[in-house]
Design a protein around this motif. Structure first.
Motif, PDB file in Angstrom:
ATOM      1  N   THR A 276       0.830  -1.206   0.000  1.00  0.00           N
ATOM      2  CA  THR A 276       0.000   0.000   0.000  1.00  0.00           C
ATOM      3  C   THR A 276       0.864   1.256   0.000  1.00  0.00           C
ATOM      4  O   THR A 276       0.554   2.240  -0.681  1.00  0.00           O
ATOM      5  CB  THR A 276      -0.937   0.012   1.227  1.00  0.00           C
ATOM      6  OG1 THR A 276      -1.685  -1.209   1.272  1.00  0.00           O
ATOM      7  CG2 THR A 276      -1.906   1.190   1.152  1.00  0.00           C
ATOM      8  N   LEU A 277       1.968   1.236   0.743  1.00  0.00           N
ATOM      9  CA  LEU A 277       2.903   2.362   0.739  1.00  0.00           C
ATOM     10  C   LEU A 277       3.460   2.599  -0.666  1.00  0.00           C
ATOM     11  O   LEU A 277       3.607   3.737  -1.106  1.00  0.00           O
ATOM     12  CB  LEU A 277       4.058   2.099   1.715  1.00  0.00           C
ATOM     13  CG  LEU A 277       3.759   2.264   3.205  1.00  0.00           C
ATOM     14  CD1 LEU A 277       4.895   1.689   4.042  1.00  0.00           C
ATOM     15  CD2 LEU A 277       3.529   3.731   3.561  1.00  0.00           C
ATOM     16  N   LEU A 278       3.765   1.517  -1.369  1.00  0.00           N
ATOM     17  CA  LEU A 278       4.316   1.641  -2.716  1.00  0.00           C
ATOM     18  C   LEU A 278       3.297   2.199  -3.706  1.00  0.00           C
ATOM     19  O   LEU A 278       3.668   2.791  -4.717  1.00  0.00           O
ATOM     20  CB  LEU A 278       4.819   0.276  -3.202  1.00  0.00           C
ATOM     21  CG  LEU A 278       6.082  -0.235  -2.507  1.00  0.00           C
ATOM     22  CD1 LEU A 278       6.339  -1.688  -2.865  1.00  0.00           C
ATOM     23  CD2 LEU A 278       7.288   0.619  -2.888  1.00  0.00           C
ATOM     24  N   LYS A 279       2.037   2.014  -3.420  1.00  0.00           N
ATOM     25  CA  LYS A 279       1.002   2.556  -4.304  1.00  0.00           C
ATOM     26  C   LYS A 279       0.989   4.077  -4.266  1.00  0.00           C
ATOM     27  O   LYS A 279       0.779   4.728  -5.292  1.00  0.00           O
ATOM     28  CB  LYS A 279      -0.376   2.017  -3.905  1.00  0.00           C
ATOM     29  CG  LYS A 279      -1.514   2.597  -4.746  1.00  0.00           C
ATOM     30  CD  LYS A 279      -2.858   2.025  -4.361  1.00  0.00           C
ATOM     31  CE  LYS A 279      -3.954   2.628  -5.242  1.00  0.00           C
ATOM     32  NZ  LYS A 279      -5.296   2.056  -4.940  1.00  0.00           N
ATOM     33  N   TYR A 280       1.227   4.653  -3.107  1.00  0.00           N
ATOM     34  CA  TYR A 280       1.067   6.097  -2.918  1.00  0.00           C
ATOM     35  C   TYR A 280       2.384   6.872  -2.839  1.00  0.00           C
ATOM     36  O   TYR A 280       2.362   8.099  -2.720  1.00  0.00           O
ATOM     37  CB  TYR A 280       0.264   6.367  -1.650  1.00  0.00           C
ATOM     38  CG  TYR A 280      -1.143   5.813  -1.700  1.00  0.00           C
ATOM     39  CD1 TYR A 280      -2.077   6.316  -2.604  1.00  0.00           C
ATOM     40  CD2 TYR A 280      -1.553   4.794  -0.847  1.00  0.00           C
ATOM     41  CE1 TYR A 280      -3.377   5.812  -2.657  1.00  0.00           C
ATOM     42  CE2 TYR A 280      -2.841   4.282  -0.884  1.00  0.00           C
ATOM     43  CZ  TYR A 280      -3.743   4.802  -1.791  1.00  0.00           C
ATOM     44  OH  TYR A 280      -5.017   4.302  -1.850  1.00  0.00           O
ATOM     45  N   ASN A 281       3.530   6.175  -2.865  1.00  0.00           N
ATOM     46  CA  ASN A 281       4.816   6.862  -2.734  1.00  0.00           C
ATOM     47  C   ASN A 281       5.814   6.336  -3.761  1.00  0.00           C
ATOM     48  O   ASN A 281       5.647   5.234  -4.306  1.00  0.00           O
ATOM     49  CB  ASN A 281       5.395   6.645  -1.324  1.00  0.00           C
ATOM     50  CG  ASN A 281       4.491   7.153  -0.229  1.00  0.00           C
ATOM     51  OD1 ASN A 281       4.476   8.343   0.083  1.00  0.00           O
ATOM     52  ND2 ASN A 281       3.703   6.249   0.368  1.00  0.00           N
ATOM     53  N   ASP A 282       6.866   7.117  -4.012  1.00  0.00           N
ATOM     54  CA  ASP A 282       7.933   6.665  -4.905  1.00  0.00           C
ATOM     55  C   ASP A 282       8.604   5.426  -4.317  1.00  0.00           C
ATOM     56  O   ASP A 282       8.830   5.337  -3.104  1.00  0.00           O
ATOM     57  CB  ASP A 282       8.984   7.759  -5.087  1.00  0.00           C
ATOM     58  CG  ASP A 282       8.423   8.957  -5.836  1.00  0.00           C
ATOM     59  OD1 ASP A 282       7.395   8.786  -6.521  1.00  0.00           O
ATOM     60  OD2 ASP A 282       9.012  10.055  -5.739  1.00  0.00           O
ATOM     61  N   ALA A 283       8.951   4.471  -5.199  1.00  0.00           N
ATOM     62  CA  ALA A 283       9.550   3.216  -4.739  1.00  0.00           C
ATOM     63  C   ALA A 283      10.837   3.457  -3.953  1.00  0.00           C
ATOM     64  O   ALA A 283      11.050   2.875  -2.884  1.00  0.00           O
ATOM     65  CB  ALA A 283       9.825   2.301  -5.930  1.00  0.00           C
ATOM     66  N   GLY A 284      11.720   4.322  -4.479  1.00  0.00           N
ATOM     67  CA  GLY A 284      12.976   4.575  -3.789  1.00  0.00           C
ATOM     68  C   GLY A 284      12.772   5.231  -2.440  1.00  0.00           C
ATOM     69  O   GLY A 284      13.492   4.954  -1.482  1.00  0.00           O
ATOM     70  N   LYS A 285      11.773   6.100  -2.359  1.00  0.00           N
ATOM     71  CA  LYS A 285      11.480   6.817  -1.127  1.00  0.00           C
ATOM     72  C   LYS A 285      11.060   5.867  -0.010  1.00  0.00           C
ATOM     73  O   LYS A 285      11.416   6.050   1.157  1.00  0.00           O
ATOM     74  CB  LYS A 285      10.374   7.832  -1.402  1.00  0.00           C
ATOM     75  CG  LYS A 285      10.025   8.740  -0.250  1.00  0.00           C
ATOM     76  CD  LYS A 285       8.972   9.747  -0.683  1.00  0.00           C
ATOM     77  CE  LYS A 285       8.577  10.685   0.443  1.00  0.00           C
ATOM     78  NZ  LYS A 285       7.541  11.649   0.020  1.00  0.00           N
TER      79      LYS A 285
END
Length: 310
Positions: free
Chosen positions: A250-259
């Protein structure tokens, strides 16, 4: 939870940091607890590879089923996906569970819990290096490159015991596991734009875990012994996987992967102390301390780049 509410929580600075750290803490605890589970089930270091794959398959199949059941109960409808999305779900499962943990379980049995934590952390640097291939706007800057160099230097130092001790089935397999982990995160960032995170996580873990289970059984793998303690440890392992992977996707859905994935580099810090507490490993050797300093230095440089971008 509504889509807008979920996005607000997972994309906020505080929410992203706290949830990422929570996932890393759970995954870091899995490193020494996997060692404990091996002992509880009577799986020795020289046990058949297929026995270890069978155990991994049981863990991740149960984790996937748990996500699907909880997600279905929360939405009051079965978590399904379209026929045209089969390939994406299967690819997610192969990288998220099958390949990642095929290499991980074998590698960990030939390494220490501390080294397992450090090697697993390299997934963060793989994401930073590979992200431009998926997202051209996420350029590989000089500081990011230097951060990756420091992180990889830490891996080499961690593998040294007076002389370089790097084995394919130990540290080598752990690095391949980290690469698969990185691929899983990059794919999840893209796939969750059309497939809900719980659906992708649940079915990915179930299919990926089932493949490991089938390969383990086909190769003659078996669980030597079962006890109450062994079942309790297994429950902890598959529940932490269900929770951590669901939040992470879910985090990867809403944020940049590297971040998001750069937090993976903190796993050596958590993993080292958890290995000391749980396994009583002699982790405070000079080479481990130097390795941790190098890895954390790499994390700082990449994080510094991310903050400037923001």
């Amino acid at each position: 939870m509504t889509e807008s509410r979920q996005k607000k929580i997972f994309s906020s600075r505080i929410g992203m940091v706290l949830l990422s750290l929570f996932c890393i803490l759970l995954w870091s605890s899995a490193v020494p607890m996997t060692k404990v589970s091996y002992a509880a089930f009577g799986i020795t270091e020289d046990a058949s590879v297929f026995t270890k794959l069978l155990f991994a398959g049981i863990r991740f199949t149960l984790a996937g089923i748990t996500v699907l059941l909880l997600g279905s109960a929360a939405t009051r409808k079965p978590l399904t996906f379209r026929r045209s999305q089969w390939g994406k779900v299967l690819l997610s499962g192969l990288t998220q569970a099958s390949l990642q943990y095929l290499f991980y379980y074998i590698g960990l049995s030939h390494s220490t819990g501390t080294l397992g934590s450090i090697m697993s952390s390299t997934a963060a640097f793989f994401v930073v290096l590979a992200a431009p291939l998926f997202y051209p706007q996420d350029r590989l800057t000089g500081l990011k490159g230097l951060g990756c160099v420091l992180g990889l230097a830490g891996i080499i130092v961690a593998s040294m015991g007076g002389q370089l001790e790097f084995t394919l089935t130990g540290e080598g397999f752990l690095l391949l596991s980290a690469a698969s982990n990185a691929a899983s995160s990059l794919l999840a960032r893209r796939f969750t734009q059309e497939i809900p995170p719980m659906v992708l996580t649940g079915w990915g873990l179930t299919l990926g875990g089932a493949l490991l289970l089938i390969v383990g059984l086909a190769g003659g793998g078996s669980i030597p012994q079962v006890s109450g303690q062994a079942i309790a440890v297994l429950c902890y392992l598959f529940l932490l996987s269900a929770v951590a992977f669901s939040i992470w996707t879910t985090l990867l859905k809403y944020n940049d992967a590297g971040k998001v994935c750069i937090f993976n580099s903190l796993s050596p810090v958590f993993g080292t102390f958890l290995s000391i507490l749980i396994l009583n490993e002699d982790s405070f050797q000079p080479r481990y301390l130097l390795s941790l300093l190098l890895v954390c230095g790499g994390v700082y440089l990449v994080n510094r780049t991310v903050r400037r971008k923001e």
